[in-house]
Design a protein around this motif. Structure first.
Motif, PDB file in Angstrom:
ATOM      1  N   GLN A   1       4.347  -7.285  -5.007  1.00  0.00           N
ATOM      2  CA  GLN A   1       5.617  -7.938  -4.680  1.00  0.00           C
ATOM      3  C   GLN A   1       5.853  -9.146  -5.568  1.00  0.00           C
ATOM      4  O   GLN A   1       6.982  -9.389  -6.009  1.00  0.00           O
ATOM      5  CB  GLN A   1       5.625  -8.348  -3.206  1.00  0.00           C
TER       6      GLN A   1
ATOM      7  N   SER B   1       8.288  -3.783  -5.912  1.00  0.00           N
ATOM      8  CA  SER B   1       7.977  -4.585  -4.732  1.00  0.00           C
ATOM      9  C   SER B   1       8.038  -3.784  -3.442  1.00  0.00           C
ATOM     10  O   SER B   1       7.382  -4.127  -2.456  1.00  0.00           O
ATOM     11  CB  SER B   1       8.952  -5.770  -4.626  1.00  0.00           C
ATOM     12  N   SER B   2       8.834  -2.707  -3.430  1.00  0.00           N
ATOM     13  CA  SER B   2       9.020  -1.938  -2.209  1.00  0.00           C
ATOM     14  C   SER B   2       8.122  -0.716  -2.116  1.00  0.00           C
ATOM     15  O   SER B   2       8.127  -0.029  -1.083  1.00  0.00           O
ATOM     16  CB  SER B   2      10.494  -1.488  -2.099  1.00  0.00           C
ATOM     17  N   ARG B   3       7.342  -0.442  -3.171  1.00  0.00           N
ATOM     18  CA  ARG B   3       6.441   0.712  -3.128  1.00  0.00           C
ATOM     19  C   ARG B   3       5.315   0.477  -2.132  1.00  0.00           C
ATOM     20  O   ARG B   3       4.809  -0.634  -1.998  1.00  0.00           O
ATOM     21  CB  ARG B   3       5.855   0.986  -4.513  1.00  0.00           C
ATOM     22  N   ARG B   4       4.926   1.529  -1.495  1.00  0.00           N
ATOM     23  CA  ARG B   4       3.805   1.431  -0.547  1.00  0.00           C
ATOM     24  C   ARG B   4       2.508   1.674  -1.261  1.00  0.00           C
ATOM     25  O   ARG B   4       2.441   2.368  -2.263  1.00  0.00           O
ATOM     26  CB  ARG B   4       3.968   2.473   0.573  1.00  0.00           C
TER      27      ARG B   4
ATOM     28  N   ALA C   1      15.019  -2.039   5.338  1.00  0.00           N
ATOM     29  CA  ALA C   1      14.062  -2.240   4.245  1.00  0.00           C
ATOM     30  C   ALA C   1      13.153  -3.439   4.452  1.00  0.00           C
ATOM     31  O   ALA C   1      12.101  -3.530   3.815  1.00  0.00           O
ATOM     32  CB  ALA C   1      14.823  -2.410   2.932  1.00  0.00           C
TER      33      ALA C   1
ATOM     34  N   HIS D   1       9.509  -0.833   8.048  1.00  0.00           N
ATOM     35  CA  HIS D   1      10.524  -1.049   7.021  1.00  0.00           C
ATOM     36  C   HIS D   1      10.271  -0.126   5.831  1.00  0.00           C
ATOM     37  O   HIS D   1       9.146  -0.024   5.342  1.00  0.00           O
ATOM     38  CB  HIS D   1      10.521  -2.506   6.554  1.00  0.00           C
ATOM     39  N   ARG D   2      11.327   0.531   5.350  1.00  0.00           N
ATOM     40  CA  ARG D   2      11.231   1.386   4.174  1.00  0.00           C
ATOM     41  C   ARG D   2      12.508   1.261   3.365  1.00  0.00           C
ATOM     42  O   ARG D   2      13.604   1.176   3.923  1.00  0.00           O
ATOM     43  CB  ARG D   2      11.032   2.860   4.570  1.00  0.00           C
ATOM     44  N   LEU D   3      12.373   1.278   2.040  1.00  0.00           N
ATOM     45  CA  LEU D   3      13.541   1.216   1.168  1.00  0.00           C
ATOM     46  C   LEU D   3      14.046   2.634   0.939  1.00  0.00           C
ATOM     47  O   LEU D   3      13.753   3.273  -0.070  1.00  0.00           O
ATOM     48  CB  LEU D   3      13.192   0.539  -0.161  1.00  0.00           C
TER      49      LEU D   3
ATOM     50  N   ILE E   1      12.724  -4.401  -7.891  1.00  0.00           N
ATOM     51  CA  ILE E   1      13.001  -3.880  -6.547  1.00  0.00           C
ATOM     52  C   ILE E   1      12.080  -2.718  -6.207  1.00  0.00           C
ATOM     53  O   ILE E   1      11.460  -2.678  -5.143  1.00  0.00           O
ATOM     54  CB  ILE E   1      14.478  -3.445  -6.448  1.00  0.00           C
TER      55      ILE E   1
ATOM     56  N   ALA F   1      11.797  -6.922   0.646  1.00  0.00           N
ATOM     57  CA  ALA F   1      12.417  -6.015  -0.322  1.00  0.00           C
ATOM     58  C   ALA F   1      13.891  -6.341  -0.507  1.00  0.00           C
ATOM     59  O   ALA F   1      14.426  -6.263  -1.623  1.00  0.00           O
ATOM     60  CB  ALA F   1      12.250  -4.568   0.143  1.00  0.00           C
TER      61      ALA F   1
END
Length: 301
Positions: free
Chosen positions: A126, A297-300, A251, A3-5, A294, A255
């Protein structure tokens, strides 16, 4: 699936809150004309008609839908029928500000349900993103005046919203974890949505039947109501649910949950537009907080 944003996922996940905000505005406009459960039933009936040319084949006797009917009954209950039914019930006893505020807990439920039911732990990043995102929602609801929150009184309707938020979170995780048997149905968004709408109509018919049996239900046909039904069927129902499913697949549900908090912001802006009021500074600040939640929380790692 990883999953990736991505920009595509972000666009797909932004479309549903915008359309759902439009649904809230239109729903308030037509509320004197139609009872809430009846509105939900007709909404999904019109959506069914719109989907029929695109996915009518899923209704055939040899369709892969019928062996999976139990899963789709659950998906429909958590999304197309049950979620909206709980929100409508909530508005009978709870103020809109309470409903939206309690609904802002959805990102937290996304993280908790992912952790306890789907084995996906939530990171500190997150959780911090959830706090920022909910802070943006609270800023919109209190219109930048924090003392207004002291006047909130929680009632039974707030419990309905809480249940609806939990159900939507579980629904989103189910979307992200399809069964192998459902893969052919998920290959086309219209087919997958039609499978939910078919069983959702059953639930919605049940809820509307109860409404007409035990309450003073109403239905006043006319062009304003018909136009509203066409909009909420094509936009908040078909397009929004298709975009949400595609966004969650790209995503991930954790996310995606943060994008739901754009709904009250969009609702406030659309309401202001219809009332002729200019957006305020707190709207911009709220948008920054929600988007920051957003992104964070979605950063790797």
């Amino acid at each position: 699936m990883t999953h990736r944003l991505t920009p595509t996922a972000a666009l797909l996940l932004t479309i549903p809150p915008l359309l759902w905000a439009g649904n809230a505005v239109v729903g308030r406009v037509v509320s004197p004309l139609i009872s809430p459960m009846t509105l939900n039933l007709l909404r999904w009936f019109f959506a069914f008609v719109l989907l029929l040319p695109l996915a009518g084949s899923v209704l055939r006797k040899d369709s892969l839908l019928w062996p999976q009917w139990r899963r789709f009954v659950g998906l429909a209950l958590l999304s197309t029928s049950g979620y909206n039914a709980l929100l409508y019930l909530a508005l009978n006893t709870s103020a809109p500000i309470n409903v939206t505020l309690v609904g802002a807990s959805t990102p937290v439920w996304m993280l908790l349900i992912g952790r306890f039911f789907f084995g996906t732990p939530a990171s500190a990043r997150q959780m911090l993103g959830a706090v920022l995102s909910i802070g943006g929602v609270v800023l919109v609801l209190c219109r930048g005046q924090w003392e207004l929150l002291l006047g909130l009184n929680l009632v039974a309707g707030d419990l309905y919203v809480l249940l609806a938020s939990m159900g939507w979170a579980y629904y989103s995780w189910m979307l992200a974890h399809p069964t192998p048997e459902s893969a052919p149905l998920r290959a086309h968004w219209a087919t997958f949505l039609m499978g939910q709408v078919v069983f959702g109509l059953g639930w919605s018919l049940l809820f509307a039947g109860v409404e007409w049996t035990v309450t003073d239900a109403r239905l006043q046909w006319g062009w304003p109501l018909l136009a509203a039904l066409l909009f909420i069927a094509a936009g908040p129902a078909v397009i929004a649910y298709a975009a949400w499913g595609g966004g969650v697949a790209r995503a991930g549900p954790a996310a995606a949950g943060f994008f739901i908090n754009l709904t009250p912001l969009f609702t406030a802006l659309l309401s202001a537009a219809f009332l002729g009021e200019a957006p305020q500074l707190f709207h911009a600040l709220a948008f920054v907080l929600i988007v920051a939640g957003i992104v964070l929380s979605s950063r790797r790692n």
